[in-house]
Motif scaffolding. Structure first.
Motif, PDB file in Angstrom:
ATOM      1  N   GLY A 301       0.785  -1.230   0.000  1.00  0.00           N
ATOM      2  CA  GLY A 301       0.000   0.000   0.000  1.00  0.00           C
ATOM      3  C   GLY A 301       0.814   1.276   0.000  1.00  0.00           C
ATOM      4  N   HIS A 302       2.151   1.156  -0.112  1.00  0.00           N
ATOM      5  CA  HIS A 302       2.992   2.357  -0.086  1.00  0.00           C
ATOM      6  C   HIS A 302       3.841   2.466  -1.348  1.00  0.00           C
ATOM      7  CE1 HIS A 302       2.165   3.493   4.066  1.00  0.00           C
ATOM      8  NE2 HIS A 302       2.353   2.232   4.433  1.00  0.00           N
ATOM      9  N   GLU A 303       3.928   3.657  -1.873  1.00  0.00           N
ATOM     10  CA  GLU A 303       4.908   3.923  -2.917  1.00  0.00           C
ATOM     11  C   GLU A 303       6.294   3.792  -2.276  1.00  0.00           C
ATOM     12  OE1 GLU A 303       6.165   7.514  -6.030  1.00  0.00           O
ATOM     13  OE2 GLU A 303       4.402   7.716  -4.726  1.00  0.00           O
ATOM     14  N   THR A 304       7.209   3.133  -2.971  1.00  0.00           N
ATOM     15  CA  THR A 304       8.490   2.794  -2.347  1.00  0.00           C
ATOM     16  C   THR A 304       9.665   3.138  -3.247  1.00  0.00           C
ATOM     17  OG1 THR A 304       7.388   0.953  -1.204  1.00  0.00           O
ATOM     18  CG2 THR A 304       9.792   0.931  -1.233  1.00  0.00           C
ATOM     19  N   ARG A 305      10.753   3.565  -2.629  1.00  0.00           N
ATOM     20  CA  ARG A 305      12.020   3.789  -3.309  1.00  0.00           C
ATOM     21  C   ARG A 305      13.096   2.942  -2.626  1.00  0.00           C
ATOM     22  NH1 ARG A 305       8.618   6.280  -5.670  1.00  0.00           N
ATOM     23  NH2 ARG A 305       8.668   8.439  -6.443  1.00  0.00           N
ATOM     24  N   ILE A 306      14.134   2.593  -3.386  1.00  0.00           N
ATOM     25  CA  ILE A 306      15.297   1.899  -2.846  1.00  0.00           C
ATOM     26  C   ILE A 306      16.506   2.822  -2.982  1.00  0.00           C
ATOM     27  CG2 ILE A 306      16.906  -0.029  -3.154  1.00  0.00           C
ATOM     28  CD1 ILE A 306      14.565  -1.661  -4.269  1.00  0.00           C
ATOM     29  N   ILE A 307      17.268   2.980  -1.901  1.00  0.00           N
ATOM     30  CA  ILE A 307      18.504   3.754  -1.940  1.00  0.00           C
ATOM     31  C   ILE A 307      19.665   2.791  -1.697  1.00  0.00           C
ATOM     32  CG2 ILE A 307      19.833   5.636  -0.918  1.00  0.00           C
ATOM     33  CD1 ILE A 307      17.216   6.862   0.049  1.00  0.00           C
ATOM     34  N   VAL A 308      20.568   2.687  -2.662  1.00  0.00           N
ATOM     35  CA  VAL A 308      21.696   1.758  -2.536  1.00  0.00           C
ATOM     36  C   VAL A 308      22.991   2.421  -2.968  1.00  0.00           C
ATOM     37  CG1 VAL A 308      20.428  -0.417  -2.781  1.00  0.00           C
ATOM     38  CG2 VAL A 308      21.167   0.819  -4.825  1.00  0.00           C
ATOM     39  N   GLY A 309      24.091   1.876  -2.463  1.00  0.00           N
ATOM     40  CA  GLY A 309      25.417   2.270  -2.904  1.00  0.00           C
ATOM     41  C   GLY A 309      25.995   1.195  -3.803  1.00  0.00           C
ATOM     42  N   VAL A 310      27.257   1.356  -4.144  1.00  0.00           N
ATOM     43  CA  VAL A 310      27.970   0.398  -4.992  1.00  0.00           C
ATOM     44  C   VAL A 310      29.035  -0.279  -4.141  1.00  0.00           C
ATOM     45  CG1 VAL A 310      29.471   0.141  -7.016  1.00  0.00           C
ATOM     46  CG2 VAL A 310      27.547   1.738  -7.073  1.00  0.00           C
ATOM     47  N   LEU A 311      29.061  -1.603  -4.182  1.00  0.00           N
ATOM     48  CA  LEU A 311      29.997  -2.343  -3.346  1.00  0.00           C
ATOM     49  C   LEU A 311      31.388  -2.345  -3.974  1.00  0.00           C
ATOM     50  CD1 LEU A 311      30.564  -4.067  -0.886  1.00  0.00           C
ATOM     51  CD2 LEU A 311      29.864  -6.081  -2.179  1.00  0.00           C
ATOM     52  N   GLY A 312      32.249  -1.498  -3.455  1.00  0.00           N
ATOM     53  CA  GLY A 312      33.672  -1.453  -3.758  1.00  0.00           C
ATOM     54  C   GLY A 312      34.100  -1.806  -5.151  1.00  0.00           C
TER      55      GLY A 312
END
Length: 388
Positions: A301-312
């Motif tokens: 029921g929620h609009e969602t975003r993903i925040i990620v970095g880059v692994l080395g």
């Protein structure tokens, strides 16, 4: 000088039928989606099972062996009994020689080490194993530099440079090694591991355990984890502030593991889990260190975003250390709602020249392929290629 010597060895074996060792760590990777940062130790394994964890390493190993089985060059395969490798090898259409039989009740690390030792004494040309950093450590402990090793990535922690970029590429590299293709070279590859107990207390304790002799071909093998420098930190702080300013009211944000994404939580004034997935909405902490099922429940029921970095040095976007953000989570969020943060220096340093995804789901990997926006500083971003 070392590269020349290794090349000479490869040429010496050209034309001969090679013998490969093959070991599967059946419990590797089980702790990933359930948020345990690894599966080292009997108690952790029991907790993973209690949380509903399912085996994943055999499926990954099968993907690799199918690539290897398609090789037109004949080879011999030695393996352990049952789920230590025999079952996967037969499922791939191969007829392996079982050289080690596990004892009921024996520990899995002992099985890995004992099987590897038998194969080393049998002078296999390459030892192919499915697991994570813990498995790589076990193999290195007993074979040293006597036998080249190559990892099929199937664990939670895969910081070491002995792994293929994904299971299929590990199989392809093994097939090229069997065929004595001149593009395959050997290198001294780092075997790294982190202290799982420390990570569960939100501390990173990484250690170099040694160097393994490992086949290498650009785009098929990953690099070791890269470090950060001061100017990178300044840029990442600034882009994290901008991400926070642009957060949408009423939207759920899944903040992935790592020091890069932790900066976002710091800008929000919220506690964070360094190697876990936290969830925020409207500037408030909704959940800490959540597993795959908990994330999916919150997303309803929620609009969602993903925040990620880059692994080395890996250039990994998904599939290394952030398995809680599973293929199903990514599918529900959608590619257009993934926010990637890293430094320009890190992108430039990537040996493969691209970001990697290895979610375990071919359709999701295909969806992620292509170019994605990567935020490298305030009002600065680049479109960078993603490959599975």
């Amino acid at each position: 000088m070392r590269e020349q010597r290794d090349s000479d060895i490869s040429l010496h074996h050209a034309g001969q039928v090679k013998t490969l060792g093959f070991i599967v760590n059946p419990i590797a990777g089980m702790g990933g989606r359930v948020g345990l940062k690894g599966t080292d130790g009997a108690e952790v394994l029991q907790e993973a099972k209690r949380r509903g964890a399912q085996p994943v390493s055999s499926d990954r190993a099968l993907l690799a062996l199918k690539r290897l089985a398609a090789s037109t060059t004949p080879f011999r395969l030695m393996t352990g009994s049952g789920d230590l490798g025999e079952d996967v090898a037969r499922a791939a259409g191969l007829d392996p020689m079982v050289v080690y039989t596990s004892t009921p009740g024996s520990s899995r690390p002992d099985d890995t080490r004992n099987a590897a030792l038998v194969m080393a004494y049998a002078s296999v040309d390459l030892l192919l194993f499915a697991g994570g950093d813990g498995t790589a450590r076990d193999v290195l402990e007993v074979v040293g530099d006597r036998v080249p090793i190559l990892g099929i990535p199937a664990g939670v922690k895969m910081y070491s440079a002995v792994f293929g970029t994904n299971a299929q590429n590990a199989g392809s590299l093994a097939a090229r090694f069997v065929a004595a293709e001149p593009s395959v070279r050997f290198r001294e590859a780092e075997v790294m591991d982190i202290d799982e107990a420390a990570t569960r207390s939100d501390q990173v304790s990484a250690r170099l355990y040694g160097y393994a002799r490992s086949p290498h071909e650009r785009h098929l093998t990953q690099n070791a984890k890269a470090g950060s420098v001061a100017n990178e930190n300044m840029a990442l702080d600034a882009v994290s502030r901008q991400v926070v300013r642009q957060m949408k009211p009423g939207c759920l944000y899944l903040v992935g593991p790592g020091t890069t994404t932790r900066r976002v939580m710091t800008e929000l004034g919220l506690p964070s889990t360094l190697l876990g997935v936290d969830v925020v909405m409207d500037g408030a902490l909704v959940g800490s260190d959540l597993n795959e099922h908990q994330l999916i429940r919150l997303m309803e029921g929620h609009e969602t975003r993903i925040i990620v970095g880059v692994l080395g040095g890996h250039g990994s976007l998904f599939g290394r250390g952030n398995q809680q953000i599973s293929a199903e989570v990514i599918r529900r969020v959608g590619r257009e709602h993934i926010i990637v943060i890293t430094s320009m220096d890190k992108l430039i340093s990537l040996d493969a020249g691209c970001l990697r995804v290895d979610t375990g789901d071919a359709d999701v990997d295909a969806m992620l392929n292509g170019h994605i926006r990567v935020h490298t500083g305030p009002d600065r971003s680049v479109f960078f290629r993603v490959r599975s």
